[in-house]
Design an enzyme around this catalytic site. Structure first.
Site, PDB file in Angstrom:
ATOM      1  N   GLY A 140       0.745  -1.243   0.000  1.00  0.00           N
ATOM      2  CA  GLY A 140       0.000   0.000   0.000  1.00  0.00           C
ATOM      3  C   GLY A 140       0.779   1.299   0.000  1.00  0.00           C
ATOM      4  O   GLY A 140       0.163   2.368   0.083  1.00  0.00           O
ATOM      5  N   CYS A 183      10.540  -3.556  -9.631  1.00  0.00           N
ATOM      6  CA  CYS A 183      11.728  -3.453  -8.770  1.00  0.00           C
ATOM      7  C   CYS A 183      12.766  -4.468  -9.240  1.00  0.00           C
ATOM      8  O   CYS A 183      13.235  -5.307  -8.476  1.00  0.00           O
ATOM      9  CB  CYS A 183      11.369  -3.656  -7.301  1.00  0.00           C
ATOM     10  SG  CYS A 183      10.484  -5.183  -6.920  1.00  0.00           S
TER      11      CYS A 183
END
Length: 433
Positions: free
Chosen positions: A250, A362
């Site tokens: 989140g 990532c």
């Protein structure tokens, strides 16, 4: 007759061995918690042993190949994990003491029914390692990166950058936070250095994250500085409806909410969504939360902006998750590319004309970054690249490529602050009107 108490330090070593064994078996590394090891000093030492064994895995692999002439015994329980923890201590953590490494390793081996017959071998191997500890301490740092990644990264980013990757692997990652409000007194209270925009770095801490100032008040959240870039680059209309795909836990959902968007957070993992909900409650944000598969989700109305933080190899996170270096293969990356393309295609269908789409991973692998951009521009004629300008990332202009993509590296110093950052790739698109 009362039972003889366990030797000091044995309990934490047994717990550390079980955690390391799980990671060696393919699980994601999660540091031991207070629930697992209530004593803070024991927990700190156990996590330090595990982290050192993982960060130094390449060098320890060479030691084991030399020390175990017949190879690792099969079906030997925690033997390998205990051995790796002990080698990490003997060679790289001399401040803990060599005697405890040998004694506790043998005792831990005896406590495992599947390994106790190897306690003599453990003792002999570690004594040989102790005799060679000075030589092992001088092993080349090149061993710390698997050859498949070292060669690829040197070709893509240069040998000097990769040498600094190794430094980041050994040192680990500092703590980065994103602030809900940019208050200088908050930065001072947290002891942080300002990075980019509302990101700060807390170099050292001697307490859990939830014990840091203003955690309960929801004035910040944990987020690596590189992970905080994609949400800032979304160019949806002011107050527009945006979709955060693969949203948990989140951090990006919070950023989008802070920016004033009407946010829908979607993830397929119900457990991770519960964590997202808890984080949003602490921060005071109220996104719409949906548990669904991002490869098949169809929205009732298209979104003005979509942030797609796609599932990936996560090789850019090796400073905090060194195990990814040894868990990933070319086949794994190929499989993730197919998944990324599937989610991307669905995102385009859910994007309104003129809407902004940010894709990020990532990962340090070009197949999951630059190659996805090339594929997308060929596959979707209603999509065009919306280049990022260096001025949009003050303090990190060097991460913006000539073509307007963003590629952060663990060797970079955001705003000149040392400590590196995760390897990340970001591309911004716009759907044609």
């Amino acid at each position: 007759m009362s039972k003889k108490p366990d030797p000091a330090g044995l309990g934490l070593r047994l717990i550390a061995a079980q955690r390391l064994r799980a990671v060696l078996g393919g699980e994601h590394f999660v540091p031991l918690s207070a629930a697992e090891l209530p004593d803070g000093r024991d927990r700190s030492l156990a996590n330090r042993l595990i982290n050192t064994a993982l960060r130094r895995q390449g060098q320890i692999n060479l030691m084991i190949a030399e020390l175990l002439e017949k190879g690792m015994p099969a079906k030997s329980g925690t033997f390998e994990a205990v051995l790796r923890l002990s080698l990490a201590q003997l060679v790289f953590l001399p401040d803990i003491g060599a005697h405890s490494a040998l004694f506790l390793a043998v005792e831990a081996t005896k406590r495992d029914a599947k390994a106790r017959h190897l306690s003599g071998l453990m003792n002999a191997v570690l004594r040989r390692a102790q005799a060679n500890s000075a030589r092992y301490g001088l092993l080349e740092d090149d061993l710390l990166l698997p050859e498949i990644f070292r060669r690829k990264w040197e070709a893509a980013y240069g040998a000097d950058a990769v040498a600094r990757f190794v430094d980041g692997l050994v040192d680990g990652a500092p703590l980065d936070l994103t602030l809900k409000d940019e208050d200088p007194t908050l930065v001072e209270a947290l002891g942080g250095d300002k990075l980019i925009a509302d990101s700060i770095r807390v170099e050292t801490r001697d307490r859990p994250v939830d014990a840091l100032p203003f955690f309960d008040e929801g004035r910040w959240w944990v987020q690596d500085v590189s992970s905080a870039l994609p949400a800032r680059l979304l160019a949806a209309k002011t107050g527009g409806a945006v979709l955060d795909l693969c949203a948990a836990p989140g951090g990006k959902t919070a950023q989008l909410s802070k920016a004033g968007y009407v946010v829908t957070a979607l993830d397929s993992d119900g457990t991770r969504l519960e964590r997202l909900k808890a984080n949003m409650e602490r921060l005071g944000y109220e996104p719409t939360v949906i548990e669904a598969d991002a490869t098949s989700y169809i929205a009732a109305e298209p979104f003005d902006g979509i942030l797609l933080d796609a599932p990936c190899s996560a090789t850019g996170t090796f400073r905090r998750h060194p195990e990814v270096l040894w868990h990933r293969s070319a086949a794994d990356i190929d499989g993730r590319v197919k998944l990324q393309q599937g989610i991307f295609a669905r995102a385009v269908k859910n994007l309104a004309p003129g809407g902004s789409l940010v894709y990020c991973v990532c990962s340090l692998e070009p197949e999951e970054g630059e190659a996805i951009v090339d594929w997308a521009l060929k596959a979707f004629h209603n999509l065009e690249l919306h280049p990022v300008a260096p001025a949009e990332l003050p303090g990190l202009e060097g991460a913006v490529t000539p073509g307007g993509l963003v590629r952060t590296l663990p060797s970079m110093a955001p705003n000149g602050v040392e400590g590196g950052m995760d390897g990340f790739f970001v591309a911004r698109f716009q759907r044609k009107p």
